[in-house]
Write a protein that holds these residues in place. Structure first.
Motif, PDB file in Angstrom:
ATOM      1  N   TYR A   1       3.592  -0.759  -0.602  1.00  0.00           N
ATOM      2  CA  TYR A   1       2.479  -0.310   0.236  1.00  0.00           C
ATOM      3  C   TYR A   1       2.015  -1.444   1.152  1.00  0.00           C
ATOM      4  O   TYR A   1       1.863  -1.263   2.360  1.00  0.00           O
TER       5      TYR A   1
ATOM      6  N   SER B   1       2.187   4.260  -0.906  1.00  0.00           N
ATOM      7  CA  SER B   1       1.002   5.019  -1.308  1.00  0.00           C
ATOM      8  C   SER B   1       1.385   6.196  -2.202  1.00  0.00           C
ATOM      9  O   SER B   1       0.757   6.437  -3.237  1.00  0.00           O
TER      10      SER B   1
ATOM     11  N   ARG C   1       2.977   2.443   5.350  1.00  0.00           N
ATOM     12  CA  ARG C   1       2.375   2.296   4.030  1.00  0.00           C
ATOM     13  C   ARG C   1       2.552   3.551   3.179  1.00  0.00           C
ATOM     14  O   ARG C   1       2.346   3.526   1.973  1.00  0.00           O
TER      15      ARG C   1
END
Length: 156
Positions: free
Chosen positions: A109, A125, A121
């Motif tokens: 991330y 995530s 990201r």
């Protein structure tokens, strides 16, 4: 009030699997994840000349990506720590493995966010969210074990 034990006041003996130490090791490494992210924010703050006390920059979006990666992890950390501590009571080895996966997903991330393209990201995530869901399910299974709703034998 008496100090005698009645049948209604049964004692619950609770033992912790020695593998719970691996769960605690994940906690140990989570500190270093946070430290590394904070170090990276400080490094970018210096490099991009973003003065304190500004949390974010109006002129340096790359700094904001570094700051958000760290801030988001700090926001998620308390829930993660509670979940892994509780899930580790159900199965310490599996909880520790999921916890290490969560740490790795937070690095993915961060590196994605550090690219300066916030969309990068998303993979990290989603992986961390998947880890949190696994720990949440394990915590619920432990609740059922302790409440006597079921008795799930652990294979390992």
């Amino acid at each position: 009030m008496s100090n005698t034990t009645t049948p209604e006041m049964m004692k619950y003996v609770f033992t912790v699997d020695p593998a719970y130490g691996y769960v605690l090791l994940v906690l140990f490494f989570s500190y270093f994840l946070s430290f590394w992210q904070g170090f990276m924010v400080g490094r970018m703050r210096t490099k991009l000349k973003v003065d304190y006390p500004a949390m974010y920059s109006d002129t340096e979006p790359l700094f904001n990506c570094y700051q958000r990666a760290h801030q988001n992890t700090l926001e998620k950390m308390p829930l993660f720590l509670i979940l892994i501590l509780a899930a580790g009571l159900f199965n310490a080895k599996v909880a520790a493995a999921v916890g290490f996966f969560w740490l790795l997903s937070r690095v993915i991330y961060s590196v994605g966010y550090y690219s300066g393209m916030p969309k990068n990201r998303i993979a990290g995530s989603l992986l961390s969210l998947l880890s949190e869901l696994a720990l949440l399910i394990m915590t619920f299974l432990q609740v059922g074990q302790m409440a006597g709703w079921w008795n799930i034998e652990q294979a390992f």
